[in-house]
Design an enzyme around this catalytic site. Structure first.
Site, PDB file in Angstrom:
ATOM      1  N   ASP A  30      29.927   2.746 -10.810  1.00 56.04           N
ATOM      2  CA  ASP A  30      29.028   3.519  -9.953  1.00 56.04           C
ATOM      3  C   ASP A  30      28.803   2.727  -8.657  1.00 56.04           C
ATOM      4  OD1 ASP A  30      26.631   5.867 -10.661  1.00 56.04           O
ATOM      5  OD2 ASP A  30      26.437   4.634  -8.857  1.00 56.04           O
ATOM      6  N   ILE A  31      28.835   3.439  -7.529  1.00 52.10           N
ATOM      7  CA  ILE A  31      28.709   2.780  -6.224  1.00 52.10           C
ATOM      8  C   ILE A  31      27.286   2.238  -5.985  1.00 52.10           C
ATOM      9  CG2 ILE A  31      28.057   4.779  -4.775  1.00 52.10           C
ATOM     10  CD1 ILE A  31      30.381   3.914  -2.890  1.00 52.10           C
ATOM     11  N   GLN A  93      21.411  16.225 -11.725  1.00 51.00           N
ATOM     12  CA  GLN A  93      22.809  15.997 -11.328  1.00 51.00           C
ATOM     13  C   GLN A  93      22.921  16.022  -9.813  1.00 51.00           C
ATOM     14  OE1 GLN A  93      25.610  18.850 -13.003  1.00 51.00           O
ATOM     15  NE2 GLN A  93      27.394  17.654 -12.338  1.00 51.00           N
ATOM     16  N   HIS A  99      30.291  13.851 -15.205  1.00 51.05           N
ATOM     17  CA  HIS A  99      30.407  12.406 -15.404  1.00 51.05           C
ATOM     18  C   HIS A  99      29.406  11.932 -16.440  1.00 51.05           C
ATOM     19  CE1 HIS A  99      27.740  13.297 -12.035  1.00 51.05           C
ATOM     20  NE2 HIS A  99      27.002  12.270 -12.434  1.00 51.05           N
ATOM     21  N   HIS A 101      27.384   8.652 -17.493  1.00 50.08           N
ATOM     22  CA  HIS A 101      26.993   7.306 -17.068  1.00 50.08           C
ATOM     23  C   HIS A 101      27.028   6.383 -18.282  1.00 50.08           C
ATOM     24  CE1 HIS A 101      25.032   8.320 -13.112  1.00 50.08           C
ATOM     25  NE2 HIS A 101      24.955   9.513 -13.685  1.00 50.08           N
TER      26      HIS A 101
HETATM   27  P1  AMP Z   1      24.207  11.974 -11.053  1.00 50.53           P
HETATM   28  O1  AMP Z   1      22.965  11.831 -10.216  1.00 50.53           O
HETATM   29  O2  AMP Z   1      23.987  11.908 -12.529  1.00 50.53           O
HETATM   30  O3  AMP Z   1      25.013  13.197 -10.640  1.00 50.53           O
HETATM   31  O4  AMP Z   1      25.075  10.689 -10.736  1.00 50.53           O
HETATM   32  C1  AMP Z   1      25.955  10.587  -9.651  1.00 50.53           C
HETATM   33  C2  AMP Z   1      26.305   9.130  -9.505  1.00 50.53           C
HETATM   34  O5  AMP Z   1      27.478   9.031  -8.723  1.00 50.53           O
HETATM   35  C3  AMP Z   1      25.230   8.287  -8.812  1.00 50.53           C
HETATM   36  O6  AMP Z   1      24.789   7.261  -9.687  1.00 50.53           O
HETATM   37  C4  AMP Z   1      25.951   7.736  -7.579  1.00 50.53           C
HETATM   38  O7  AMP Z   1      25.584   6.413  -7.274  1.00 50.53           O
HETATM   39  C5  AMP Z   1      27.404   7.843  -7.987  1.00 50.53           C
HETATM   40  N1  AMP Z   1      28.359   7.961  -6.885  1.00 50.53           N
HETATM   41  C6  AMP Z   1      28.294   8.797  -5.830  1.00 50.53           C
HETATM   42  N2  AMP Z   1      29.371   8.633  -5.041  1.00 50.53           N
HETATM   43  C7  AMP Z   1      30.141   7.674  -5.617  1.00 50.53           C
HETATM   44  C8  AMP Z   1      31.380   7.043  -5.281  1.00 50.53           C
HETATM   45  N3  AMP Z   1      32.067   7.386  -4.192  1.00 50.53           N
HETATM   46  N4  AMP Z   1      31.864   6.107  -6.117  1.00 50.53           N
HETATM   47  C9  AMP Z   1      31.180   5.755  -7.225  1.00 50.53           C
HETATM   48  N5  AMP Z   1      30.010   6.301  -7.596  1.00 50.53           N
HETATM   49  C10 AMP Z   1      29.494   7.251  -6.800  1.00 50.53           C
END
Ligand code: AMP
Ligand code: ZN
Length: 135
Positions: A30-31, A93, A99, A101
């Site tokens: 996760d970024i 979301q 995805h 986590h």
């Molecule tokens: P959610 O809020 O459950 O939809 O989680 C989305 C997750 O994606 C968040 O924890 C973000 O930090 C992560 N995220 C968004 N863009 C990227 C990216 N380019 N690479 C890796 N993680 C990302």
């Protein structure tokens, strides 16, 4: 899907810190990690959320989440793991490609992850019956 950020990571159009990849599934960091080793496990085939996810992807995602979780425990010294998945904006979301986590938990990290409310259920039997009828 062309404007999906996770499809772009699958297609290597944008970089991802990939920790595992196979025919059906990709796992990358996760970024904005909430803990060291916070990883996302996604199907390579785009599905918005669990309601669109095909059964094969669902199976493969859990297998990979298990592998990644075990790897994190061994490599980073995590004490536990939370698997979390939000479906639809009402559930929190924010990226609309399914995805899971994988969130490493460290002793004494103080994180609270379970949804919290004052809700009290008065009739568990009725709730179980109504759900059963729709599965
Ligand atoms: P959610 O809020 O459950 O939809 O989680 C989305 C997750 O994606 C968040 O924890 C973000 O930090 C992560 N995220 C968004 N863009 C990227 C990216 N380019 N690479 C890796 N993680 C990302
Ligand atoms: Zn996508």
């Amino acid at each position: 899907m062309t404007d999906c950020i996770f499809c772009k990571i699958v297609n290597k159009e944008i970089p991802g810190k990939i920790v595992y990849e196979d025919e059906h599934v990709l796992a990358f960091l996760d970024i904005k990690p909430v803990a060291r080793g916070h990883t996302l496990v996604i199907p390579k085939k785009h599905a918005t959320d669990i309601f669109e996810l095909d059964d094969k992807s669902a199976e493969e995602i859990l297998k990979v989440a298990k592998k990644v979780s075990t790897g994190i425990l061994k490599s980073l010294g995590a004490a536990g793991i939370n698997l979390l998945n939000a479906n639809r904006k009402e559930a929190g979301q924010s990226v609309f490609h399914y995805h899971m986590h994988v969130i490493p938990r460290y002793t004494g990290d103080g994180m609270r992850v379970w949804p919290n409310s004052n809700y009290k259920e008065s009739n568990l039997d009725e709730v179980a019956d109504v759900i059963k009828k729709h599965i």
